[in-house]
Design an enzyme around this catalytic site. Structure first.
Site, PDB file in Angstrom:
ATOM      1  N   GLU A   1       0.817  -1.220   0.000  1.00 16.29           N
ATOM      2  CA  GLU A   1       0.000   0.000   0.000  1.00 16.29           C
ATOM      3  C   GLU A   1       0.853   1.273   0.000  1.00 16.29           C
ATOM      4  O   GLU A   1       0.556   2.221  -0.705  1.00 16.29           O
ATOM      5  CB  GLU A   1      -0.861  -0.041   1.274  1.00 16.29           C
ATOM      6  CG  GLU A   1      -2.125   0.762   1.211  1.00 16.29           C
ATOM      7  CD  GLU A   1      -2.916   0.552   2.500  1.00 16.29           C
ATOM      8  OE1 GLU A   1      -3.474  -0.537   2.677  1.00 16.29           O
ATOM      9  OE2 GLU A   1      -2.955   1.489   3.314  1.00 16.29           O
ATOM     10  N   ASP A   2       1.906   1.277   0.786  1.00 15.64           N
ATOM     11  CA  ASP A   2       2.618   2.543   1.027  1.00 15.64           C
ATOM     12  C   ASP A   2       4.004   2.662   0.412  1.00 15.64           C
ATOM     13  O   ASP A   2       4.600   3.740   0.478  1.00 15.64           O
ATOM     14  CB  ASP A   2       2.742   2.799   2.542  1.00 15.64           C
ATOM     15  CG  ASP A   2       1.389   3.063   3.188  1.00 15.64           C
ATOM     16  OD1 ASP A   2       0.456   3.440   2.454  1.00 15.64           O
ATOM     17  OD2 ASP A   2       1.258   2.886   4.409  1.00 15.64           O
TER      18      ASP A   2
HETATM   19  P1  NDP Z   1      -5.733   9.158   6.598  1.00  7.51           P
HETATM   20  O1  NDP Z   1      -6.180   7.853   6.032  1.00  7.51           O
HETATM   21  O2  NDP Z   1      -5.067  10.126   5.720  1.00  7.51           O
HETATM   22  O3  NDP Z   1      -4.810   8.917   7.877  1.00  7.51           O
HETATM   23  C1  NDP Z   1      -5.016   7.885   8.779  1.00  7.51           C
HETATM   24  C2  NDP Z   1      -4.033   6.776   8.514  1.00  7.51           C
HETATM   25  O4  NDP Z   1      -2.712   7.291   8.597  1.00  7.51           O
HETATM   26  C3  NDP Z   1      -4.129   5.678   9.529  1.00  7.51           C
HETATM   27  O5  NDP Z   1      -5.087   4.732   9.127  1.00  7.51           O
HETATM   28  C4  NDP Z   1      -2.718   5.148   9.546  1.00  7.51           C
HETATM   29  O6  NDP Z   1      -2.692   4.184   8.508  1.00  7.51           O
HETATM   30  C5  NDP Z   1      -1.835   6.323   9.160  1.00  7.51           C
HETATM   31  N1  NDP Z   1      -1.119   7.047  10.230  1.00  7.51           N
HETATM   32  C6  NDP Z   1       0.144   7.539  10.136  1.00  7.51           C
HETATM   33  N2  NDP Z   1       0.498   8.194  11.238  1.00  7.51           N
HETATM   34  C7  NDP Z   1      -0.534   8.127  12.099  1.00  7.51           C
HETATM   35  C8  NDP Z   1      -0.717   8.640  13.413  1.00  7.51           C
HETATM   36  N3  NDP Z   1       0.220   9.331  14.080  1.00  7.51           N
HETATM   37  N4  NDP Z   1      -1.907   8.402  14.022  1.00  7.51           N
HETATM   38  C9  NDP Z   1      -2.858   7.693  13.382  1.00  7.51           C
HETATM   39  N5  NDP Z   1      -2.729   7.199  12.109  1.00  7.51           N
HETATM   40  C10 NDP Z   1      -1.570   7.406  11.472  1.00  7.51           C
HETATM   41  O7  NDP Z   1      -6.869   9.944   7.265  1.00  7.51           O
HETATM   42  P2  NDP Z   1      -8.366   9.616   7.405  1.00  7.51           P
HETATM   43  O8  NDP Z   1      -8.553   8.269   7.969  1.00  7.51           O
HETATM   44  O9  NDP Z   1      -8.945  10.742   8.131  1.00  7.51           O
HETATM   45  O10 NDP Z   1      -8.853   9.542   5.901  1.00  7.51           O
HETATM   46  C11 NDP Z   1      -9.243  10.589   5.171  1.00  7.51           C
HETATM   47  C12 NDP Z   1     -10.728  10.751   5.375  1.00  7.51           C
HETATM   48  O11 NDP Z   1     -10.870  11.805   6.289  1.00  7.51           O
HETATM   49  C13 NDP Z   1     -11.468  11.067   4.139  1.00  7.51           C
HETATM   50  O12 NDP Z   1     -12.475  10.108   3.960  1.00  7.51           O
HETATM   51  C14 NDP Z   1     -12.025  12.464   4.380  1.00  7.51           C
HETATM   52  O13 NDP Z   1     -13.402  12.499   4.060  1.00  7.51           O
HETATM   53  C15 NDP Z   1     -11.861  12.677   5.846  1.00  7.51           C
HETATM   54  N6  NDP Z   1     -11.392  14.001   6.214  1.00  7.51           N
HETATM   55  C16 NDP Z   1     -11.896  14.530   7.358  1.00  7.51           C
HETATM   56  C17 NDP Z   1     -11.513  15.785   7.789  1.00  7.51           C
HETATM   57  C18 NDP Z   1     -12.091  16.336   9.047  1.00  7.51           C
HETATM   58  O14 NDP Z   1     -11.635  17.369   9.526  1.00  7.51           O
HETATM   59  N7  NDP Z   1     -13.071  15.697   9.646  1.00  7.51           N
HETATM   60  C19 NDP Z   1     -10.533  16.573   7.041  1.00  7.51           C
HETATM   61  C20 NDP Z   1     -10.011  15.889   5.893  1.00  7.51           C
HETATM   62  C21 NDP Z   1     -10.447  14.649   5.520  1.00  7.51           C
HETATM   63  P3  NDP Z   1      -1.668   2.940   8.391  1.00  7.51           P
HETATM   64  O15 NDP Z   1      -2.005   1.837   9.300  1.00  7.51           O
HETATM   65  O16 NDP Z   1      -1.807   2.566   6.954  1.00  7.51           O
HETATM   66  O17 NDP Z   1      -0.359   3.542   8.733  1.00  7.51           O
END
Ligand code: NDP
Ligand code: ZN
Length: 178
Positions: free
Chosen positions: A58-59
């Protein structure tokens, strides 16, 4: 397992977690494998190896063919089972995790459960600095939806830790937004 750890460390070497501490991405992979071993009591090598490699397709753009050549078909299939399709928009990927959860194998459920615990843990202890409490709450609730949809019933200890981490985060966030 050490080969998988070395492979993951190498391929994720330029990546950091999203928290202010900018922890190496590899910390998350070790944490997921360690949760499986220590909390979940998981001793199956295929699951532990796939946990270390769970974000490598994925990454980092490692191909399934390369993964299969290095770690075998079983590990490769398991990593693919827990990988999102990055060609899809984020909101769709998040919806698909909920829809796919009930159809995952037992091993994939274990990895996903530990992955969600690790991510909630990071959101509590080292959150992305630009995330509002509402956004963190949204993530907590989505993670819970994935767990409720299909990650239960495979490991009571991991499930209990998910619950405790979820409850801790929700309490902190609801206090913050109240
Ligand atoms: P991301 O998917 O961008 O980020 C979360 C992912 O980042 C985690 O699942 C994890 O995945 C990884 N990660 C890396 N560092 C950290 C950390 N320190 N803490 C937690 N996770 C970390 O974000 P979202 O899940 O929020 O996905 C985007 C969604 O958010 C969109 O659907 C959009 O609609 C919504 N959104 C909401 C906003 C709001 O303010 N409410 C603003 C912008 C978007 P892994 O296990 O793969 O590392
Ligand atoms: Zn992960």
């Amino acid at each position: 397992m050490l080969k998988a750890a070395a492979f993951a460390a190498q391929r994720h070497r330029a990546q950091k977690r999203k928290g202010a501490a900018q922890a190496p991405y590899f910390n998350h992979l070790i944490e997921v494998a360690d949760l499986l071993w220590r909390v979940g009591g998981v001793r199956e090598m295929v699951t532990l190896i796939a946990a270390l490699l769970h974000d490598v397709v994925e990454d980092t753009g490692v191909s399934p063919a390369e993964l299969e050549a290095a770690f075998g078909a079983e590990v490769c299939a398991l990593v693919l089972e827990v990988s999102d399709d990055k060609s899809l928009p984020k909101a769709r990927r998040k919806q698909l995790q909920i829809e796919h959860a009930p159809h995952l194998s037992r091993r994939a459920r274990l990895i996903k459960l530990a992955d969600k615990i690790s991510n909630l843990h990071d959101l509590i202890n080292d959150p992305p600095p630009d995330w509002s409490d509402e956004r963190k709450l949204e993530y907590f609730r989505w993670a819970r939806q994935v767990v409720d949809a299909g990650l239960r019933g495979v490991n009571p200890a991991l499930e209990a830790l998910f619950e405790a981490t979820y409850a801790e985060g929700i309490k902190l966030l609801e206090e913050g937004t109240a």
